[in-house]
Design a protein around this motif. Structure first.
Motif, mmCIF file in Angstrom:
data_model
loop_
_atom_site.group_PDB
_atom_site.id
_atom_site.type_symbol
_atom_site.label_atom_id
_atom_site.label_comp_id
_atom_site.label_asym_id
_atom_site.label_seq_id
_atom_site.Cartn_x
_atom_site.Cartn_y
_atom_site.Cartn_z
ATOM 1 N N GLU A 242 0.833 -1.207 0.000
ATOM 2 C CA GLU A 242 0.000 0.000 0.000
ATOM 3 C C GLU A 242 0.864 1.252 0.000
ATOM 4 O OE1 GLU A 242 -3.612 2.314 0.199
ATOM 5 O OE2 GLU A 242 -2.895 0.437 -0.692
ATOM 6 N N PHE A 243 1.957 1.214 0.746
ATOM 7 C CA PHE A 243 2.885 2.342 0.729
ATOM 8 C C PHE A 243 3.413 2.573 -0.683
ATOM 9 C CE2 PHE A 243 7.344 3.654 0.677
ATOM 10 C CZ PHE A 243 7.263 4.892 1.291
ATOM 11 N N GLY A 244 3.837 1.503 -1.350
ATOM 12 C CA GLY A 244 4.336 1.643 -2.712
ATOM 13 C C GLY A 244 3.287 2.203 -3.653
ATOM 14 N N ARG A 245 2.042 1.767 -3.501
ATOM 15 C CA ARG A 245 0.958 2.267 -4.357
ATOM 16 C C ARG A 245 0.729 3.756 -4.125
ATOM 17 N NH1 ARG A 245 -4.215 3.677 -4.460
ATOM 18 N NH2 ARG A 245 -4.452 3.517 -2.194
ATOM 19 N N LEU A 246 0.679 4.165 -2.841
ATOM 20 C CA LEU A 246 0.413 5.564 -2.524
ATOM 21 C C LEU A 246 1.571 6.465 -2.944
ATOM 22 C CD1 LEU A 246 -1.236 5.163 0.988
ATOM 23 C CD2 LEU A 246 -2.360 5.935 -1.104
ATOM 24 N N TYR A 247 2.785 5.979 -2.780
ATOM 25 C CA TYR A 247 3.947 6.777 -3.166
ATOM 26 C C TYR A 247 3.974 6.965 -4.682
ATOM 27 C CZ TYR A 247 8.743 8.536 -2.405
ATOM 28 O OH TYR A 247 9.874 9.311 -2.308
ATOM 29 N N THR A 248 3.706 5.905 -5.413
ATOM 30 C CA THR A 248 3.632 6.010 -6.875
ATOM 31 C C THR A 248 2.539 6.982 -7.294
ATOM 32 O OG1 THR A 248 4.441 3.741 -7.145
ATOM 33 C CG2 THR A 248 3.236 4.707 -8.998
ATOM 34 N N GLN A 249 1.378 6.895 -6.639
ATOM 35 C CA GLN A 249 0.271 7.794 -6.937
ATOM 36 C C GLN A 249 0.649 9.241 -6.665
ATOM 37 O OE1 GLN A 249 -4.214 7.290 -5.649
ATOM 38 N NE2 GLN A 249 -3.101 8.194 -3.954
ATOM 39 N N ALA A 250 1.381 9.474 -5.577
ATOM 40 C CA ALA A 250 1.794 10.834 -5.225
ATOM 41 C C ALA A 250 2.731 11.411 -6.275
ATOM 42 C CB ALA A 250 2.466 10.830 -3.853
ATOM 43 N N VAL A 251 3.686 10.614 -6.726
ATOM 44 C CA VAL A 251 4.607 11.090 -7.761
ATOM 45 C C VAL A 251 3.864 11.333 -9.070
ATOM 46 C CG1 VAL A 251 6.604 10.451 -9.164
ATOM 47 C CG2 VAL A 251 6.620 10.009 -6.694
ATOM 48 N N ARG A 252 2.980 10.404 -9.445
ATOM 49 C CA ARG A 252 2.218 10.558 -10.692
ATOM 50 C C ARG A 252 1.410 11.860 -10.679
ATOM 51 N NH1 ARG A 252 -1.117 6.249 -10.336
ATOM 52 N NH2 ARG A 252 0.516 4.874 -11.135
ATOM 53 N N ALA A 253 0.846 12.197 -9.530
ATOM 54 C CA ALA A 253 0.026 13.411 -9.436
ATOM 55 C C ALA A 253 0.848 14.669 -9.659
ATOM 56 C CB ALA A 253 -0.655 13.463 -8.071
ATOM 57 N N CYS A 254 2.157 14.595 -9.409
ATOM 58 C CA CYS A 254 3.010 15.773 -9.558
ATOM 59 C C CYS A 254 3.581 15.923 -10.967
ATOM 60 C CB CYS A 254 4.154 15.713 -8.548
ATOM 61 S SG CYS A 254 3.643 15.999 -6.839
ATOM 62 N N LEU A 255 3.185 15.073 -11.893
ATOM 63 C CA LEU A 255 3.750 15.102 -13.238
ATOM 64 C C LEU A 255 2.906 15.877 -14.235
ATOM 65 C CD1 LEU A 255 5.022 11.405 -13.514
ATOM 66 C CD2 LEU A 255 6.267 13.435 -12.759
ATOM 67 N N ARG A 256 1.827 16.487 -13.775
ATOM 68 C CA ARG A 256 0.996 17.285 -14.679
ATOM 69 C C ARG A 256 1.764 18.506 -15.150
ATOM 70 N NH1 ARG A 256 -4.094 18.966 -11.521
ATOM 71 N NH2 ARG A 256 -4.347 20.247 -13.401
ATOM 72 N N VAL A 257 1.883 18.662 -16.447
ATOM 73 C CA VAL A 257 2.595 19.794 -17.008
ATOM 74 C C VAL A 257 1.973 20.117 -18.358
ATOM 75 C CG1 VAL A 257 4.352 18.414 -18.192
ATOM 76 C CG2 VAL A 257 4.919 20.743 -17.428
ATOM 77 N N ARG A 258 2.057 21.357 -18.762
ATOM 78 C CA ARG A 258 1.472 21.755 -20.046
ATOM 79 C C ARG A 258 2.234 21.099 -21.193
ATOM 80 N NH1 ARG A 258 3.913 27.943 -20.258
ATOM 81 N NH2 ARG A 258 5.726 27.457 -21.555
ATOM 82 N N PRO A 259 1.616 20.943 -22.348
ATOM 83 C CA PRO A 259 2.299 20.348 -23.504
ATOM 84 C C PRO A 259 3.595 21.090 -23.821
ATOM 85 C CG PRO A 259 -0.055 20.520 -23.921
ATOM 86 C CD PRO A 259 0.196 21.252 -22.635
ATOM 87 N N GLY A 260 4.651 20.329 -23.971
ATOM 88 C CA GLY A 260 5.948 20.922 -24.271
ATOM 89 C C GLY A 260 6.758 21.305 -23.057
ATOM 90 N N GLY A 261 6.143 21.275 -21.876
ATOM 91 C CA GLY A 261 6.864 21.617 -20.656
ATOM 92 C C GLY A 261 7.648 20.429 -20.138
ATOM 93 N N GLY A 262 8.895 20.654 -19.762
ATOM 94 C CA GLY A 262 9.732 19.575 -19.266
ATOM 95 C C GLY A 262 9.569 19.366 -17.772
ATOM 96 N N ILE A 263 10.038 18.207 -17.297
ATOM 97 C CA ILE A 263 9.985 17.859 -15.881
ATOM 98 C C ILE A 263 11.394 17.504 -15.424
ATOM 99 C CG2 ILE A 263 9.091 16.228 -14.168
ATOM 100 C CD1 ILE A 263 6.585 15.965 -15.840
ATOM 101 N N GLY A 264 11.776 18.030 -14.285
ATOM 102 C CA GLY A 264 13.080 17.748 -13.708
ATOM 103 C C GLY A 264 12.937 17.295 -12.271
ATOM 104 N N SER A 265 14.059 16.904 -11.683
ATOM 105 C CA SER A 265 14.048 16.491 -10.282
ATOM 106 C C SER A 265 15.404 16.761 -9.660
ATOM 107 C CB SER A 265 13.714 15.003 -10.147
ATOM 108 O OG SER A 265 14.793 14.201 -10.584
ATOM 109 N N HIS A 266 15.396 16.966 -8.350
ATOM 110 C CA HIS A 266 16.631 16.931 -7.588
ATOM 111 C C HIS A 266 16.995 15.457 -7.396
ATOM 112 C CE1 HIS A 266 16.847 21.142 -5.587
ATOM 113 N NE2 HIS A 266 16.246 21.221 -6.765
ATOM 114 N N LEU A 267 18.266 15.133 -7.503
ATOM 115 C CA LEU A 267 18.715 13.751 -7.317
ATOM 116 C C LEU A 267 20.009 13.762 -6.519
ATOM 117 C CD1 LEU A 267 18.662 10.707 -7.796
ATOM 118 C CD2 LEU A 267 19.738 11.096 -10.028
ATOM 119 N N SER A 268 19.931 13.337 -5.273
ATOM 120 C CA SER A 268 21.119 13.218 -4.427
ATOM 121 C C SER A 268 21.381 11.741 -4.163
ATOM 122 C CB SER A 268 20.901 13.969 -3.112
ATOM 123 O OG SER A 268 19.957 13.281 -2.301
ATOM 124 N N ALA A 269 22.232 11.466 -3.185
ATOM 125 C CA ALA A 269 22.500 10.086 -2.796
ATOM 126 C C ALA A 269 21.525 9.594 -1.743
ATOM 127 C CB ALA A 269 23.934 9.968 -2.270
#
Length: 653
Positions: A242-269
């Motif tokens: 359930e944690f994995g499902r909710l976490y995936t859902q949370a990330v998916r919800a943050c991917l809404r962007v207008r057509p042509g708009g890029g998506i980035g992320s911070h990536l550390s260790a």
């Protein structure tokens, strides 16, 4: 992301629309794509909205938005993430919710449930809604403060705006600072209620909504509400899934962007940014889209010193994550040439509050600038992950100790030591909340009071009884014997909305944090504590859920990175500028009263000479616990607060 403002006055509505237009103009940087206004002259009310086109539905949004019979009008700075869950309650067909604007979702929710609709909305939001039939104004913010909302009032007038400058544009309210609240901010105390750093301004706190009818105002807390006591049993694997499902859902919800708009992320260790990046890459791959991951690293050739267990250049571990996904472009970012004061000068006008951790400001600014040049409109972070996704669960030891569950306590202690935790760490986790106050205060013996790690003036702290204020706000002595209380306290310290808006205004980038998703947070606050530290494995729930997605080396070896590891070199290089800034602060009555300027000047005077080569700087002076407290937490944060004070007072020279 959007900026909103409004004015309600009872003097016959003279010039209301004109004045609200002026408020909106002051907020133009936060919403440059479109300006809209609704003049409700009969009520003496006007609302305005300055929009940015970030998501797909932003392109069709026209705010302020009225419902069909012109009874309800909304101005919303919102990204509503649970449209599919809400739509059946409106009688809508499948998929209809995803095709309408976020403001339209809020309107429909209010028509269905009234003010209580706020508690049913998931996402980042701040909105104002006018109910013409009830002659009532509703202001609301999301559960953790992802979007800001301020208000001010005097008899016969009520105004609100996304950022303080929208309210100051009216000319009715002063930007004078409140000394006690500023001191509490310096002392890292949580804000209480509607208080802000500005004497005339209030905020809608995260997790609250405000009802305004004439001179009557009622503040309602809808989150966190009353969680039921979590069960002490249950299937661990089901919770992991359930944690994995909710976490995936949370990330998916943050991917809404207008057509042509890029998506980035911070990536550390670290776990949080790595898991957000990995989940986003997996979701975007299914859509045949890419992700740009940014990793901040020190200057070329920097070697430390830091303990061998800490990673000072996180690009290697981060690169291992990035290489697992063919759709990730991994970019290494080094801080720009400017020192912390110059970075601060550029950000403060948009932020309108001090930037406390200015060590990280340099590389964070470069990431956002680079993202903007690359057409990226959304930047994902994992700032709340320590309280949700990767919560380690060590506080569970204190609960076991209190309950006398010695066998379980011993089992967890053995597991923790196998993973490298020292017995002193284990004992502190189990016994710390129950130690007498005098023992807990020993750590602050070098200076009177409990704020040795801050730039707060001891005389000012005594004059306003800052110690008593810390106790009243739950900051000292911190006695958290259960994880829920501890995590809710930490959430109260956050309120990140102004930071997100500053990034939008300065760089046109929308900062989103899937680890703060309300559904994920509610789940993590209500599951059995022991699931976070099963068999003495810290963050066990996260590690089991992310198995196969993140590298085994990362999951099995908890890697501790160092953000902005070369920060002290920029401090040394900025010595003259810091000395000049502290000299200017002497002329500020507020800064001289609240900050310990004498101590800050001594710290600057003790810095190495500017001619000292970077490799000859005595790094241990800054990287030791005492050095970090003095320079990173006192000097730099004190300068940040001081420069903010001077900006408010009109000092830009």
């Amino acid at each position: 992301m959007t900026a909103i403002a409004g004015l309600w006055q009872d003097d016959g509505a003279v010039h209301t629309a004109e004045r609200v237009t002026r408020m909106g103009a002051a907020l133009a940087a936060y919403g440059p794509a479109r300006a809209g206004i609704s003049d409700i002259a009969a009520a003496g009310l006007a609302l305005t909205c300055r929009q940015s086109h970030i998501t797909d539905t932003d392109m069709i949004d026209r705010q302020p938005l009225w419902d069909g019979d012109r009874r309800i009008c909304v101005a919303a700075d919102a990204r509503i993430d649970n449209a599919a869950e809400l739509a059946p309650g409106f009688g809508w067909a499948a998929g209809e919710g995803e095709r309408c604007s976020d403001a339209a979702l809020i309107l429909a929710a209010y028509r269905r449930w009234g003010p209580e609709c706020v508690g049913r909305l998931t996402g980042d939001f701040a909105f104002a809604l006018w109910d013409d039939q009830e002659q009532r104004l509703l202001l609301a913010r999301d559960h953790y403060g992802g979007r800001p909302l301020f208000f001010a009032h005097r008899p016969g007038l009520f105004a609100f705006a996304s950022m303080p400058k929208g309210l100051f544009a009216l000319g009715e309210f002063s930007n004078a600072l409140e000394a006690t609240e500023l001191g509490a901010y310096v002392a890292l105390l949580p804000q209480e209620g509607t208080q802000t750093l500005y004497r005339d301004l209030s905020r809608v706190p995260p997790g609250h909504y405000l009802l305004v009818q004439g001179e009557r105002r009622r503040l309602v807390q809808y989150w966190p509400g009353q969680f039921t006591e979590p069960a002490r049993s249950g299937d661990y694997r089901e919770h992991v899934e359930e944690f994995g499902r909710l976490y995936t859902q949370a990330v998916r919800a943050c991917l809404r962007v207008r057509p042509g708009g890029g998506i980035g992320s911070h990536l550390s260790a670290g776990y949080d940014s790595a898991s957000v990046t990995a989940l986003a890459a997996r979701e975007l791959s299914a859509q045949a889209k890419g992700l740009t991951a940014f990793t901040g690293v020190p200057r070329d050739g920097f070697t430390g010193p830091y303990p061998s267990a800490r990673v000072i250049d996180e690009s290697g571990v981060a690169g291992e994550v990035a290489r697992r996904f063919s759709n990730i472009e991994h970019r290494i970012i080094r801080a720009g040439p400017d020192g912390p004061l110059r970075d601060l000068e550029r950000t403060l006008p948009y932020l309108e509050t001090p930037f406390l951790n200015i060590c990280n400001l340099g590389w964070a600014r470069v990431i956002e600038e680079t993202a903007a040049r690359s057409g990226i409109k959304v930047l994902l972070i994992g700032a709340m992950g320590n309280l949700t996704a990767s919560f380690e669960g060590q506080i569970h030891l204190a609960r076991l100790f209190r309950q006398g569950r010695w066998w379980q306590l011993a089992t967890l202690a053995r597991g923790l030591t196998r993973e490298g935790a020292g017995w002193r760490t284990v004992a502190s986790a189990a016994l710390g909340p129950y130690l007498p106050d005098w023992v807990r205060r020993l750590r602050h013996r070098n200076r009177p009071g409990v704020f040795a790690h801050t730039a707060l003036s001891p005389a000012f702290a005594a004059s306003v009884d800052m110690d008593g204020l810390a106790v009243a706000r739950g900051s000292f002595p911190p006695r958290f014997s259960d994880s829920r209380t501890a995590r809710l306290f930490m959430i109260r310290l956050a309120d990140p909305g102004v930071y997100h808006h500053a990034s939008l205004a300065e760089h046109g980038v929308d900062i989103r944090d899937p680890t703060a998703d309300r559904r994920l947070l509610d789940f993590c606050l209500t599951i059995p504590e022991g699931f976070f530290i099963r068999d003495g494995r810290r963050a066990s729930l996260f590690r089991d859920a992310m198995a196969g997605l993140l590298p085994d080396t990362m999951l099995n070896d908890r890697i501790r990175g160092v953000q902005a590891a070369d920060w002290y070199e920029k401090v040394v290089a900025s010595r003259d500028g810091m000395a000049a800034e502290l000299a200017r602060l002497r002329s500020s009555p507020m800064a001289s009263r609240v900050l310990d300027l004498d101590r800050l000047c001594r710290l600057v005077a003790d810095l190495p000479d500017l001619a000292t080569p970077p490799e000859q700087i005595p790094a241990e002076r800054f990287t030791s616990p005492d050095g970090a407290m003095a320079y990173r937490m006192a000097l730099l944060r004190g300068l940040s607060v001081g420069r903010f004070i001077r900006m408010v007072e009109g000092g830009n020279g």
